[in-house]
Design a protein around this motif. Structure first.
Motif, mmCIF file in Angstrom:
data_model
loop_
_atom_site.group_PDB
_atom_site.id
_atom_site.type_symbol
_atom_site.label_atom_id
_atom_site.label_comp_id
_atom_site.label_asym_id
_atom_site.label_seq_id
_atom_site.Cartn_x
_atom_site.Cartn_y
_atom_site.Cartn_z
ATOM 1 N N ALA A 18 0.826 -1.209 0.000
ATOM 2 C CA ALA A 18 0.000 0.000 0.000
ATOM 3 C C ALA A 18 0.860 1.259 0.000
ATOM 4 N N ALA A 19 1.952 1.225 0.759
ATOM 5 C CA ALA A 19 2.853 2.383 0.799
ATOM 6 C C ALA A 19 3.508 2.604 -0.558
ATOM 7 N N THR A 20 3.919 1.532 -1.206
ATOM 8 C CA THR A 20 4.538 1.640 -2.527
ATOM 9 C C THR A 20 3.555 2.218 -3.541
ATOM 10 N N ASP A 33 -2.420 7.326 2.607
ATOM 11 C CA ASP A 33 -1.292 8.216 2.880
ATOM 12 C C ASP A 33 -0.616 7.931 4.216
ATOM 13 N N LEU A 34 -1.192 7.033 5.025
ATOM 14 C CA LEU A 34 -0.577 6.684 6.308
ATOM 15 C C LEU A 34 0.249 5.403 6.238
ATOM 16 N N ALA A 35 0.132 4.652 5.161
ATOM 17 C CA ALA A 35 0.729 3.314 5.094
ATOM 18 C C ALA A 35 2.218 3.331 5.418
ATOM 19 N N GLU A 36 2.970 4.216 4.793
ATOM 20 C CA GLU A 36 4.417 4.220 4.995
ATOM 21 C C GLU A 36 4.782 4.539 6.440
ATOM 22 N N SER A 37 4.061 5.449 7.061
ATOM 23 C CA SER A 37 4.388 5.856 8.432
ATOM 24 C C SER A 37 4.121 4.753 9.443
#
Length: 290
Positions: A18-20, A33-37
């Motif tokens: 999801a972050a990618t 927009d929160l996936a990477e964090s």
């Protein structure tokens, strides 16, 4: 349950994906927009390398060679469930996420709604989630409750009640990426609880095909089968698409629709202009409590 538990560790993979996807711009398959964090430091660093097109495309191609179609399945199932939840919000009183992992859905929802959300997962994942949320957001939102539960052994109803969920609330249940890791007894025990849900409640759940888990059909995903069904043996339970309606009906649930590979490609992949296939291995079902 240790931090190295193989089932608990699977919480990270979907969030890396999801972050990618957020770096795909208008062509992304899921908005998160929160996936990477929510990823640990090492995985955040790895994901940031994929902001550049060439390494990102290489990574997606590598994933497709190893697990054909699963990139689109995981991305699009998240979007499908997000859309179902958004559409149902005016008609529900609470959200219960069964097997929440590192998913961000509760926290994205908390930014625009005060509806109570109950995140349920293994104790190791709940402890890790609480730490991740505090690091990423500063604190767990007031509308979100984190509940440690072992689906095979704990009393789900009692734990939800203890943390403030009201049985009379029309509830949207999300059960994403979980059922294949449970025994049939564990799945049926959860459905025993779901059979007590208030009429008007909704349920979105994913499942792996039974004919994949028993090895009858591999659907081009040989390495996936060897990894999860042979070597690790952590995928235990499956259903086939024609099984869903008769399986859930005795528990008081009526099937509304299913999202298989054709649905995901037509509704999400093609409109995004992406050249990805979707896999037969995993499907998503949506049901309403009668």
């Amino acid at each position: 349950m240790s931090r190295t538990d193989p089932v608990a560790q699977t919480a990270f993979g979907p969030m890396v994906l999801a972050a990618t996807e957020q770096y795909q711009g208008p062509g992304r398959l899921v908005d998160d927009d929160l996936a990477e964090s929510f990823l640990p430091t090492s995985l955040r660093a790895m994901t940031r390398l994929l902001r550049w097109r060439i390494p990102r495309e290489w990574s997606i191609r590598a994933a497709e060679r190893s697990q054909p179609g699963l990139w689109a399945n995981v991305s699009c199932r998240k979007r499908f469930i997000d859309e179902l939840l958004d559409a149902a919000l005016p008609d529900i009183d609470a959200v219960v996420i069964l097997g929440a992992g590192m998913d961000t859905r509760a926290y994205r929802l908390a930014r625009r709604s005060t509806i109570p959300v109950f995140e349920v997962d293994l104790p190791v994942n709940i402890n890790r989630k609480r730490s991740v949320v505090r690091r990423a957001l500063g604190a767990v939102p007031d509308s979100v409750r984190l509940i440690p539960v072992d689906f095979e052994h704990d009393d789900l109803a009692a734990e939800l009640t203890r943390h403030g969920h009201r049985a009379a609330d029309r509830t949207f249940f999300v059960w994403e990426g979980v059922t294949q890791y449970l025994t049939e007894a564990g799945v049926r025990a959860t459905f025993d609880y779901l059979s007590t849900a208030t009429p008007g409640s909704r349920l979105a759940f994913t499942y792996v095909r039974a004919d994949f888990i028993d090895g009858t059909h591999r659907y081009g995903a040989e390495s996936l089968y060897r990894r999860f069904c042979v070597r690790k043996r952590i995928w235990q339970f499956g259903l086939n698409p024609d099984d869903i309606a008769p399986f859930i009906s005795p528990y008081g649930w009526e099937l509304i629709e299913q999202a298989g590979p054709d649905y995901l490609v037509e509704h999400y992949v093609k409109p995004a202009g992406r050249k990805l296939g979707a896999s037969q291995v995993e499907w998503t079902a949506y049901a309403a409590r009668r």
